[in-house]
Write a protein that holds these residues in place. Structure first.
Motif, PDB file in Angstrom:
ATOM      1  N   GLU A 192       0.737  -1.254  -0.025  1.00  0.00           N
ATOM      2  CA  GLU A 192      -0.034   0.086   0.121  1.00  0.00           C
ATOM      3  C   GLU A 192       1.038   1.418   0.178  1.00  0.00           C
ATOM      4  O   GLU A 192       0.523   2.034  -0.831  1.00  0.00           O
ATOM      5  CB  GLU A 192      -1.104  -0.105   1.306  1.00  0.00           C
ATOM      6  CG  GLU A 192      -1.793   1.258   1.393  1.00  0.00           C
ATOM      7  CD  GLU A 192      -2.323   1.374   2.700  1.00  0.00           C
ATOM      8  OE1 GLU A 192      -3.099   2.611   2.959  1.00  0.00           O
ATOM      9  OE2 GLU A 192      -2.651   0.071   3.385  1.00  0.00           O
ATOM     10  N   VAL A 193       1.906   1.295   0.746  1.00  0.00           N
ATOM     11  CA  VAL A 193       2.758   2.483   0.957  1.00  0.00           C
ATOM     12  C   VAL A 193       3.467   2.589  -0.540  1.00  0.00           C
ATOM     13  O   VAL A 193       3.708   3.884  -0.774  1.00  0.00           O
ATOM     14  CB  VAL A 193       3.709   2.262   2.242  1.00  0.00           C
ATOM     15  CG1 VAL A 193       4.725   3.546   2.072  1.00  0.00           C
ATOM     16  CG2 VAL A 193       2.950   2.097   3.453  1.00  0.00           C
ATOM     17  N   LYS A 194       3.943   1.561  -0.895  1.00  0.00           N
ATOM     18  CA  LYS A 194       4.735   1.778  -2.103  1.00  0.00           C
ATOM     19  C   LYS A 194       3.844   2.232  -3.332  1.00  0.00           C
ATOM     20  O   LYS A 194       4.277   2.955  -4.275  1.00  0.00           O
ATOM     21  CB  LYS A 194       5.461   0.531  -2.548  1.00  0.00           C
ATOM     22  CG  LYS A 194       6.741   0.094  -1.740  1.00  0.00           C
ATOM     23  CD  LYS A 194       7.267  -1.256  -2.104  1.00  0.00           C
ATOM     24  CE  LYS A 194       8.651  -1.660  -1.327  1.00  0.00           C
ATOM     25  NZ  LYS A 194       9.429  -2.368  -1.830  1.00  0.00           N
ATOM     26  N   GLU A 195       2.640   2.001  -3.419  1.00  0.00           N
ATOM     27  CA  GLU A 195       1.665   2.024  -4.340  1.00  0.00           C
ATOM     28  C   GLU A 195       0.936   3.526  -4.128  1.00  0.00           C
ATOM     29  O   GLU A 195       0.674   3.963  -5.002  1.00  0.00           O
ATOM     30  CB  GLU A 195       0.743   1.104  -4.291  1.00  0.00           C
ATOM     31  CG  GLU A 195       1.065  -0.384  -5.022  1.00  0.00           C
ATOM     32  CD  GLU A 195       0.267  -1.424  -5.063  1.00  0.00           C
ATOM     33  OE1 GLU A 195      -0.988  -0.991  -4.618  1.00  0.00           O
ATOM     34  OE2 GLU A 195       0.323  -2.555  -5.238  1.00  0.00           O
ATOM     35  N   THR A 196       0.937   4.095  -3.071  1.00  0.00           N
ATOM     36  CA  THR A 196       0.420   5.319  -2.849  1.00  0.00           C
ATOM     37  C   THR A 196       1.119   6.427  -2.312  1.00  0.00           C
ATOM     38  O   THR A 196       1.352   7.417  -2.740  1.00  0.00           O
ATOM     39  CB  THR A 196      -1.072   4.929  -1.685  1.00  0.00           C
ATOM     40  OG1 THR A 196      -0.799   4.303  -0.562  1.00  0.00           O
ATOM     41  CG2 THR A 196      -2.160   4.114  -2.680  1.00  0.00           C
ATOM     42  N   ARG A 197       1.459   6.209  -0.788  1.00  0.00           N
ATOM     43  CA  ARG A 197       2.260   7.121   0.039  1.00  0.00           C
ATOM     44  C   ARG A 197       3.254   7.480  -0.890  1.00  0.00           C
ATOM     45  O   ARG A 197       3.771   8.615  -0.983  1.00  0.00           O
ATOM     46  CB  ARG A 197       2.237   6.644   1.404  1.00  0.00           C
ATOM     47  CG  ARG A 197       3.055   7.673   2.039  1.00  0.00           C
ATOM     48  CD  ARG A 197       2.314   8.692   2.540  1.00  0.00           C
ATOM     49  NE  ARG A 197       2.949   9.827   3.377  1.00  0.00           N
ATOM     50  CZ  ARG A 197       2.681  10.993   3.392  1.00  0.00           C
ATOM     51  NH1 ARG A 197       1.694  11.644   2.753  1.00  0.00           N
ATOM     52  NH2 ARG A 197       3.050  11.582   4.334  1.00  0.00           N
ATOM     53  N   LEU A 198       4.374   6.715  -0.849  1.00  0.00           N
ATOM     54  CA  LEU A 198       5.744   6.628  -1.679  1.00  0.00           C
ATOM     55  C   LEU A 198       5.645   7.620  -2.919  1.00  0.00           C
ATOM     56  O   LEU A 198       6.458   8.512  -3.154  1.00  0.00           O
ATOM     57  CB  LEU A 198       6.437   5.519  -1.623  1.00  0.00           C
ATOM     58  CG  LEU A 198       7.919   5.862  -2.149  1.00  0.00           C
ATOM     59  CD1 LEU A 198       8.575   6.576  -1.216  1.00  0.00           C
ATOM     60  CD2 LEU A 198       8.716   4.285  -2.401  1.00  0.00           C
ATOM     61  N   PRO A 199       4.749   7.077  -3.841  1.00  0.00           N
ATOM     62  CA  PRO A 199       4.652   7.888  -5.188  1.00  0.00           C
ATOM     63  C   PRO A 199       4.201   9.312  -4.832  1.00  0.00           C
ATOM     64  O   PRO A 199       4.616  10.259  -5.367  1.00  0.00           O
ATOM     65  CB  PRO A 199       3.621   7.034  -5.857  1.00  0.00           C
ATOM     66  CG  PRO A 199       3.733   5.681  -5.351  1.00  0.00           C
ATOM     67  CD  PRO A 199       3.952   5.910  -3.956  1.00  0.00           C
ATOM     68  N   GLU A 200       3.239   9.461  -3.895  1.00  0.00           N
ATOM     69  CA  GLU A 200       2.870  10.862  -3.539  1.00  0.00           C
ATOM     70  C   GLU A 200       3.961  11.891  -3.118  1.00  0.00           C
ATOM     71  O   GLU A 200       3.936  12.865  -3.382  1.00  0.00           O
ATOM     72  CB  GLU A 200       1.664  10.935  -2.458  1.00  0.00           C
ATOM     73  CG  GLU A 200       0.256  10.280  -2.943  1.00  0.00           C
ATOM     74  CD  GLU A 200      -0.561  10.149  -1.918  1.00  0.00           C
ATOM     75  OE1 GLU A 200      -0.313  10.393  -0.609  1.00  0.00           O
ATOM     76  OE2 GLU A 200      -1.775   9.457  -2.009  1.00  0.00           O
ATOM     77  N   LEU A 201       4.573  11.147  -2.242  1.00  0.00           N
ATOM     78  CA  LEU A 201       5.862  12.009  -1.578  1.00  0.00           C
ATOM     79  C   LEU A 201       6.694  12.357  -2.749  1.00  0.00           C
ATOM     80  O   LEU A 201       7.298  13.436  -2.779  1.00  0.00           O
ATOM     81  CB  LEU A 201       6.598  11.188  -0.614  1.00  0.00           C
ATOM     82  CG  LEU A 201       5.769  11.138   0.876  1.00  0.00           C
ATOM     83  CD1 LEU A 201       6.582  10.406   1.729  1.00  0.00           C
ATOM     84  CD2 LEU A 201       5.314  12.559   1.109  1.00  0.00           C
ATOM     85  N   LEU A 202       7.133  11.288  -3.594  1.00  0.00           N
ATOM     86  CA  LEU A 202       8.104  11.514  -4.694  1.00  0.00           C
ATOM     87  C   LEU A 202       7.403  12.484  -5.879  1.00  0.00           C
ATOM     88  O   LEU A 202       8.097  13.575  -6.223  1.00  0.00           O
ATOM     89  CB  LEU A 202       8.314  10.185  -5.531  1.00  0.00           C
ATOM     90  CG  LEU A 202       9.097   9.219  -4.795  1.00  0.00           C
ATOM     91  CD1 LEU A 202       9.189   7.946  -5.857  1.00  0.00           C
ATOM     92  CD2 LEU A 202      10.640   9.519  -4.681  1.00  0.00           C
ATOM     93  N   ALA A 203       6.364  12.439  -5.946  1.00  0.00           N
ATOM     94  CA  ALA A 203       5.529  13.521  -6.874  1.00  0.00           C
ATOM     95  C   ALA A 203       5.677  14.879  -6.090  1.00  0.00           C
ATOM     96  O   ALA A 203       5.883  16.030  -6.891  1.00  0.00           O
ATOM     97  CB  ALA A 203       3.923  13.313  -7.203  1.00  0.00           C
TER      98      ALA A 203
END
Length: 380
Positions: A192-203
């Protein structure tokens, strides 16, 4: 082996605070007996809901949480392994084997050696041999009874150990279930974190260009890597749990086999040996009685043969003597010949005597004439 195990629960427990006072609620379902694969099918419906709810509680930004994730179950597995090792160390099945060998040694040692000296020695040795057999039987029986007592103690202990091994197996399945749930919950949260939270922070970092946003994305990525390694460690611990199950059953199977062997020795081997000993003594009595009877029969036959020979000789001599006359013909003939010879000799002697007397008489007359003639010559 100890009388119990640490944290001996029967249902899996998930907690984010394994070493604290706060504990999560336990799933009520019992552990499965088999060794399932790592997927949600091994879980009950309530356990799957428990995993989903627990996954939502995981905060990958909490370093302490990542560090202690699943550590409680790992600690219980470590304690469990220590208890299992103590159980194996406390076993001395070699001693049971030595005791069983001791039974065999006692039974073999009782084998009676062949008596020497022939059949005539039985009358001298019979009583001593029976007493010797009884004494050796009593000694062997006493030794075997002592061994049986020791075997019975081992049997009771092995049965207790087998029951505790069942409990160990159940605990191991519980720990296996807990580890599986931790791994499933962790992987769900990580995905879940790799698919949602991490991409959001990278963006956000790319959009803002701020270093703090870039650092936040980098920190989360590092925490994901740490958490991924933690899950891998849990998978290794889970594999140990999988391997422990058959190991427990192997030890338990050894215990069961020894219990069965001891039981067979106590209820089959020992009574059979004792019954055979009774038969051996009975056979020895019968053999000695038969030998004595054979000796009496042989002596009777010898006496009958000797008496028959003597009777034959006496009967023949009696018959022979009864058929003889008062004087044998040979004796009469010899006597008659001797008598005739005697008469002949007497007659010959008498004849010779008459002849000598006649000659002597003639000689006397001649001498008388000569003497008269001489006398006449003197007178003239």
């Amino acid at each position: 082996m100890s009388n119990g195990f640490r944290d001996a629960g029967t249902a899996p427990t998930l907690t984010l605070d394994p070493f604290g006072a706060q504990a999560e609620k336990q799933a009520p379902a019992e552990a499965e007996k088999a060794e399932p694969a790592l997927d949600e099918e091994v879980l009950t419906e309530e356990e799957r809901r428990m995993v989903d709810a627990f996954a939502q509680q995981i905060d990958l930004t909490d370093s302490a949480l990542v560090l202690q994730y699943g550590a409680g179950t790992q600690k219980k597995m470590a304690d469990f392994s220590e208890d299992a090792l103590d159980n194996v160390r406390s076993k001395d099945l070699g001693e049971v084997g030595e005791l069983l060998s001791g039974v065999v040694k006692e039974l073999k040692g009782f084998d009676d050696e062949e008596e020497k000296g022939g059949i005539f020695g039985i009358f001298k040795k019979a009583s001593g041999k029976i007493e010797s057999m009884k004494a050796r039987y009593a000694k062997a029986e006493a030794n075997v009874n002592e061994i049986v007592k020791a075997l019975e103690k081992h049997q009771v202990q092995l049965m207790k150990d087998s029951a505790l091994l069942d409990k160990m197996y159940e605990l191991n399945l519980t720990y296996f279930k807990e580890l599986s749930m931790y791994i499933l919950a962790g992987k769900k949260k990580l995905a879940e974190v790799k698919e949602t939270r991490l991409p959001e922070l990278l963006a956000r970092a790319k959009a803002s260009g701020l270093p703090e946003d870039a650092q936040a994305a980098k920190d989360l990525d590092a925490m994901c890597s740490r958490f991924e390694k933690k899950i891998h460690d849990l998978e290794l611990t889970r594999m140990i749990s999988i391997q422990t199950a058959p190991q427990i059953r192997l030890v338990q199977n050894n215990d069961t086999q020894m219990v069965e062997k001891i039981q067979s020795t106590i209820v089959n081997t020992i009574p059979l040996w004792k019954s055979q000993m009774v038969l051996a003594l009975g056979v020895e009595h019968s053999a000695q009685a038969a030998a004595a009877q054979r000796e009496v029969t042989d002596m009777t036959n010898q006496l009958l043969q000797k008496n028959a020979e003597k009777l034959k000789m006496a009967t023949v001599e009696t018959a022979r003597e009864s058929e003889r006359g008062i004087v044998d013909m040979e004796t009469l003939k010899a006597t008659n010949e001797s008598l005739i010879s005697t008469l002949d000799e007497v007659m010959q002697i008498q004849k010779e005597g008459r002849q000598k007397r006649a000659e002597a008489e003639q000689g006397l007359r001649s001498m008388e004439q000569e003497l008269k003639a001489k006398l006449l010559e003197i007178q003239g």
